[in-house]
Structure formats: C-alpha cells, structure tokens
Design an enzyme around this catalytic site. Sequence first.
Site, PDB file in Angstrom:
ATOM      1  N   ALA A 186       0.848  -1.192   0.000  1.00 46.49           N
ATOM      2  CA  ALA A 186       0.000   0.000   0.000  1.00 46.49           C
ATOM      3  C   ALA A 186       0.881   1.238   0.000  1.00 46.49           C
ATOM      4  O   ALA A 186       1.978   1.246   0.563  1.00 46.49           O
ATOM      5  CB  ALA A 186      -0.924   0.014   1.222  1.00 46.49           C
TER       6      ALA A 186
ATOM      7  N   GLU B  53      -1.847 -11.400  -5.479  1.00 50.03           N
ATOM      8  CA  GLU B  53      -3.245 -11.278  -5.879  1.00 50.03           C
ATOM      9  C   GLU B  53      -3.575  -9.803  -6.009  1.00 50.03           C
ATOM     10  O   GLU B  53      -3.070  -8.986  -5.246  1.00 50.03           O
ATOM     11  CB  GLU B  53      -4.217 -11.899  -4.854  1.00 50.03           C
ATOM     12  CG  GLU B  53      -4.182 -13.407  -4.784  1.00 50.03           C
ATOM     13  CD  GLU B  53      -3.263 -13.898  -3.679  1.00 50.03           C
ATOM     14  OE1 GLU B  53      -2.814 -13.075  -2.856  1.00 50.03           O
ATOM     15  OE2 GLU B  53      -2.963 -15.099  -3.645  1.00 50.03           O
TER      16      GLU B  53
ATOM     17  N   ASN C  74      -8.758  -3.276 -10.156  1.00 47.48           N
ATOM     18  CA  ASN C  74      -7.687  -2.343  -9.826  1.00 47.48           C
ATOM     19  C   ASN C  74      -6.765  -2.166 -11.041  1.00 47.48           C
ATOM     20  O   ASN C  74      -5.676  -2.719 -11.125  1.00 47.48           O
ATOM     21  CB  ASN C  74      -6.910  -2.822  -8.604  1.00 47.48           C
ATOM     22  CG  ASN C  74      -5.966  -1.764  -8.066  1.00 47.48           C
ATOM     23  OD1 ASN C  74      -5.611  -0.820  -8.761  1.00 47.48           O
ATOM     24  ND2 ASN C  74      -5.553  -1.948  -6.825  1.00 47.48           N
TER      25      ASN C  74
ATOM     26  N   TYR D  30       1.910  -3.971 -12.342  1.00 50.10           N
ATOM     27  CA  TYR D  30       2.432  -5.334 -12.308  1.00 50.10           C
ATOM     28  C   TYR D  30       2.759  -5.837 -13.709  1.00 50.10           C
ATOM     29  O   TYR D  30       3.761  -6.517 -13.916  1.00 50.10           O
ATOM     30  CB  TYR D  30       1.442  -6.271 -11.605  1.00 50.10           C
ATOM     31  CG  TYR D  30       1.159  -5.883 -10.168  1.00 50.10           C
ATOM     32  CD1 TYR D  30       2.175  -5.465  -9.314  1.00 50.10           C
ATOM     33  CD2 TYR D  30      -0.129  -5.918  -9.660  1.00 50.10           C
ATOM     34  CE1 TYR D  30       1.911  -5.104  -8.002  1.00 50.10           C
ATOM     35  CE2 TYR D  30      -0.401  -5.559  -8.350  1.00 50.10           C
ATOM     36  CZ  TYR D  30       0.626  -5.151  -7.526  1.00 50.10           C
ATOM     37  OH  TYR D  30       0.369  -4.793  -6.228  1.00 50.10           O
TER      38      TYR D  30
END
Length: 163
Positions: A84, A117, A122, A129
């Site tokens: 985060a 995951e 998102n 990624y």
Amino acid sequence: MSAGAHAVALRAARLADIDEILVIEREAFPDPPWSRHSFVVLLDDPRVRFLVAVRATRGSAVDEILGYVVTWVVTDEAEIANLAVRGNRRRSGIGWVLVEAAIAASTSGGARTVYLEVRESNAAARALYQRLGFVAVGTRPRYYRNPNEDALVLRLDVGASSR
C-alpha cells in the site's frame, strides 16, 4: 517512475512504524484491513521481508512512511502479500519502488517465482504489475469483500534465466 519516487528511501519496518502503517492500510483497503497484531508478528519472522518507503523530514528523527510492502519467501517461491502507498502519494512511483524491492528481496531469499493477488478492477495496480513482467495465471473467485470481487493471481518468474 516519477520524480516523487527519487526522494524515497527503503528500510526494514520497525515496531515504531506500525501505527502509521495501520493508517495507510485502513485508507488503502476496503476489505477488513490487517490488524496491528498481523503486522507486529511479521517483524521477527525470518521468512518475511517487511519494508517501508520513507521520506525523512529534515531535522526530524521520525521518518514519514509513504508506503510499505510485505513479502514472504518459502523455499523457491515468494508472495507479495500486502502493498500500500499513502493516498496522497499514489501514482508517484513509490509502488514501483516497493515492488522492485520486494522482487529483489525475494530473489536474494532464494525465490524463483513471485506471486501476488490483485483486485480484478484495480486497473492501476494491474498496469504496474504488467509493466514489471507479472502475468495472470489464475483467478480466486470472490476473494475480496466490500465489494465482493474476484482476485487475479499474478506470477513473475525471477529465476536466473528470466531476470
């Protein structure tokens, strides 16, 4: 990566960081967030790489925590279990720096594959990624709550021949 990430330093998380990490955790995740205890027990686990991104305030002994990443390594596999970035610092390259650090920590810990995951919706995280080389390898139906949503399982091969 933007200029915001260049002023970022990484270090191991400390017990004194947990309150600030919890603020970021609650801000970032609509699902029930990880508890204080969940983070504290990670600090002494040798399988865990728990890093924070900080911007030291000049003249202050206290670092401002901008984000964090939790990765665990078991034999030749690693999982980025939690990541985060503080809301007002998102999209500034800090996530990239944290994921790169998690990958490096994973490979130094012997991992040849890194998993994570991500919420199907998102798009920003999925794009990050993908740029780092992760590929979708599966789905976990209804993995997330609030709202219910599938998770995409992503994998990055980091063996000696792939990076």
